[in-house]
Design an enzyme around this catalytic site. Structure first.
Site, short mmCIF file in Angstrom:
data_model
loop_
_atom_site.label_atom_id
_atom_site.label_comp_id
_atom_site.label_asym_id
_atom_site.label_seq_id
_atom_site.Cartn_x
_atom_site.Cartn_y
_atom_site.Cartn_z
N GLU A 145 59.08 50.47 25.03
CA GLU A 145 58.19 51.41 25.72
C GLU A 145 58.88 52.14 26.87
O GLU A 145 58.59 53.30 27.13
CB GLU A 145 56.95 50.67 26.26
CG GLU A 145 55.92 50.33 25.20
CD GLU A 145 56.28 49.10 24.39
OE1 GLU A 145 57.21 48.36 24.80
OE2 GLU A 145 55.65 48.85 23.34
N HIS B 25 46.36 43.64 24.83
CA HIS B 25 46.14 44.83 24.01
C HIS B 25 45.02 45.70 24.59
O HIS B 25 45.08 46.91 24.52
CB HIS B 25 45.78 44.44 22.57
CG HIS B 25 46.96 44.01 21.75
ND1 HIS B 25 47.69 42.89 22.04
CD2 HIS B 25 47.53 44.56 20.65
CE1 HIS B 25 48.66 42.77 21.15
NE2 HIS B 25 48.59 43.77 20.30
N LEU C 239 61.08 50.11 19.09
CA LEU C 239 59.98 49.42 19.77
C LEU C 239 60.38 49.09 21.21
O LEU C 239 60.72 47.96 21.54
CB LEU C 239 59.61 48.13 19.03
CG LEU C 239 59.16 48.27 17.58
CD1 LEU C 239 58.44 47.01 17.14
CD2 LEU C 239 58.27 49.48 17.36
N PHE D 280 52.91 48.44 31.24
CA PHE D 280 53.81 48.00 32.32
C PHE D 280 55.27 48.21 31.96
O PHE D 280 56.10 48.45 32.81
CB PHE D 280 53.55 46.53 32.67
CG PHE D 280 52.23 46.33 33.35
CD1 PHE D 280 52.05 46.76 34.66
CD2 PHE D 280 51.17 45.76 32.69
CE1 PHE D 280 50.83 46.60 35.30
CE2 PHE D 280 49.95 45.59 33.32
CZ PHE D 280 49.77 46.01 34.63
#
Lengths: 361, 326
Positions: free
Chosen positions: B60, B129, B58, B88
């Site tokens: 990004e 989200h 997890l 971001f």
């Protein structure tokens, strides 16, 4: 001794050394199995790189180069690590790692064009497995996982090595890259050149960690802390890390303890604001060139004539490369526009036409 | 042909490409066994194996870097960013790394990554989200940005995105994932990137929009046609970068009036860019200022205020009325 884990390493915090500063072999059991010619070649590259660095600094001062990050002091880390790789291995460098790129096959005149901010300075020739130097200090740590995963998926016996400084280990991408490499068991070498300063910030203000090598523990990958002024220790560690990678044993973090004699870059950094002359003198006693020269001289493999020949060779090579760089036509904005997409969308076609008109005047 | 929801069409596009080209890899958080939090990758791991479709830790930024590295090593990664509010964390990989690869390497390497991500409001997600950050992507040189509004387009556009040799951000509106079904051809078809779709022809005013707002705009067009007989043309951009300005200008020259409808906040976004370009290319054809119907310049709201915050049919009708009456 095989590659140690960081936990074992911390019991005795001394970095791995094979050659002492006086050139004597302190760990004969770990001495890389290199021919006399191969040993001499490593020395040639270090001397060459030192001269090239001096010339580059001078060219920068004359305004004939652009961005430049001096490398003197770090030659053993740079050349020992690249020397242990094969040309099939992939280098993801940071801004100071031009020597590894060039010794890996990237033409020197293009390195000068890169320094001058010319697009030709990034045109990596086919078959040369390097990326351009990374500016975001740990971005290459995550990208190296992708390159390495590609090798693993295709079953190729190749590794990706990424270079970064001690400062980069504070960035999230350093950890994310190691974590991915650990989870997927990827053939990656994370090579940290810990020269003690991230621009002006000393290591103890960078991290409260005892050293960088221990950070591998959290990612579940192997690590090695080595004397980065000792080219034999560097060569040994990278070769072991490569073997580990291609044998499916996963990634390795190497922390090479080294020092840059010069400023962070030639763009105004003044190391006397944050370092003492005594400190520099101490590091100079461990100089990678003196150490390896003494070792080779004792074996009858190096003498003053050899040294002078390389110095002349390097001066000429730099002069030729600068001449070639001077001959490159000035970079055009239209060329930049051409590189944005494979096929230009209409809006960029319009903008290109504007610049072509300007450039034809 | 099969009736598919948009999320099924997206899965199908990945299936087609995974089958066709072994360099295509699909990865992201929970995309393997779980099939993705929206089930967009449902069944792909069992069909193509863990080497082709796999879960990532997890993180990004790690996903983005992995994708960029794979792309320069000859692969075509389809990387899922679980929710676009998390972009971001991987913005460096997209905006500073993937998009610069062709330029930095003088053309030796390119970065054919497709970054897929759910986005968009109206489904009451927790904060960070739903955010509509496509304007930031639009402002990033070297990036293509695709936003489908229906299942048919979603499949054809995603196939094009995966085959494209430039980095593409592919945004999937969460509200559209399962809101309706449509006939979607089996197998392989591609819809070109950079080509808008005139989804409804008209003569009196043009609505330029994309994503979920295509449906809001079509409802508004229907209402105003009923109310006053004005004929509304509706353009679904499909890709906001590259922008199909020719289709927009052609329409504005015909209708002489336009509004731009976007779900995102007002300032400096897609609508601002379109209006600027209309001014540059067709100002003498305009009978009224081009309006933009958008969300306000706030952070994306918590769920309680979401429905009021988002542009709705009434606001689009009001905008149309204003330009028609100018």
């Amino acid at each position: 001794m095989s590659v140690t884990t960081a936990v074992e390493q911390t019991e005795n915090n001394a970095p791995l050394q094979i050659l002492a500063p006086d050139g004597t072999v302190v760990r004969p059991d770990l001495m890389p199995n290199l021919s006399d010619d191969e040993l001499r070649e490593l020395m040639r590259k270090m001397v060459f790189t030192r001269v090239w660095d001096q010339r580059a600094i001078s060219l920068n001062r004359q305004g004939r180069l652009g961005f430049y990050a001096p490398v003197a002091g770090q030659e053993a880390s740079m050349i020992g690590s690249e020397g242990a790789l094969s040309k099939e291995d992939f280098i993801l460098p940071s801004y100071r790692d031009i020597p590894q790129m060039v010794w890996h096959g990237f033409p020197m005149h293009q390195a000068f064009l890169y320094s001058r901010g010319h697009i030709e300075g990034g045109r990596i020739p086919e078959g040369v497995n390097v990326l351009m130097p990374q500016i975001i200090i740990a971005a290459q740590c995550t990208q190296a996982t992708g390159v390495a995963m590609g090798y693993k998926l295709r079953g190729e016996k190749r590794v990706a090595i990424n270079y970064f400084g001690d400062g980069a280990t504070s960035q999230g991408d350093f950890y994310e890259g190691m974590n991915y490499a650990g989870v997927y068991k990827l053939p990656v070498i994370f090579f940290s050149q810990n020269n003690g300063y991230a621009i002006s910030l000393p290591f103890e203000k960078q991290t409260a960690s005892e050293n960088i090598a221990v950070k591998a523990v959290a990612a579940g990958i192997a690590s090695e802390r080595i004397d980065g002024m000792d080219i034999m220790a560097v060569y040994y560690a990278v070769l072991k890390a490569k073997e580990r990678g291609v044998n499916g044993e996963g990634a390795t973090l190497i922390e090479a303890m080294t020092y840059r004699y010069g400023p962070h870059t030639m763009a105004g950094d003044d190391p006397t604001r944050y370092r003492t002359g005594e400190e520099q003198s101490e590091w100079e006693l461990r100089d990678p060139l003196i150490r390896f020269r003494k070792f080779l001289e004792a074996k009858g493999l190096w003498n003053e004539k050899d040294e002078e020949a390389v110095i002349e060779e390097a001066k000429k090579a730099v002069a030729d490369a600068i001449k070639k760089a001077d001959e490159a036509p000035k970079m055009k904005v239209s060329e930049l526009i051409d590189c944005m997409f494979e096929t230009l969308p209409p809006s960029l076609e319009e903008q290109k036409a504007e610049y072509l008109a300007k450039e034809s005047k | 042909m099969a009736q598919m929801t948009m999320v099924q069409a997206i899965t199908d596009a990945m299936r087609v490409e995974l089958k066709r080209d072994e360099t295509v890899l699909v990865f992201g958080e929970d995309v393997g066994k779980n099939g993705g939090v929206f089930r967009a990758t449902e069944g792909l791991q069992s069909e193509f194996g863990e080497q082709r479709v796999f879960d990532t830790p997890l993180a990004e930024s790690g996903i983005g870097g992995l994708a960029v590295g794979l792309s320069i090593n000859g692969f075509r990664p389809v990387a899922e960013i679980q929710f676009f509010g998390f972009v971001f964390e991987t913005f460096d990989a997209i905006a500073s790394q993937a998009t610069r690869m062709r330029y930095r390497s003088g053309g030796r390497f390119h970065s054919p990554v497709t970054f897929r991500s759910p986005f968009g409001g109206g489904v009451k997600t927790p904060e960070l989200h739903a955010d509509s950050l496509e304007g930031l992507m639009l402002q990033t040189p070297g990036l293509k940005v695709v936003i489908p509004s229906n299942p048919y387009d979603a499949k054809g556009l995603l196939i094009s995105a995966i085959r494209d040799n430039d980095p593409v951000v592919f945004l999937e509106h969460m509200k559209l994932y399962r809101s309706f079904r449509q006939e979607v051809p089996e197998g392989d078809y591609a819809i070109p990137l950079g080509k808008a779709n005139v989804v409804k022809e008209g003569t009196d005013v043009t609505i330029i929009t994309y994503g979920a707002m295509v449906h809001t705009s079509l409802k508004a067009a229907e209402e105003i046609e009923k109310a006053r007989g004005a004929k509304v043309e509706v353009i679904d951009l499909r890709t906001i970068s590259p922008l199909d300005i020719d289709t927009i200008v052609e329409s504005v020259k015909k209708t002489n009036r336009a509004i731009v409808v976007q779900e995102a906040q007002k300032t400096s976004g897609v609508a601002a860019e379109i209006i600027t370009q209309i001014n540059e290319r067709a100002i003498l054809h305009l009978e009224a200022p081009v309006l933009r119907i958008t969300a306000p310049d706030t952070v994306y709201p918590f769920a309680q205020a979401e429905d009021v915050w988002l542009p709705d049919v009434k606001r689009v009708v009001d905008g149309l009325t204003q330009v028609l009456d100018f």
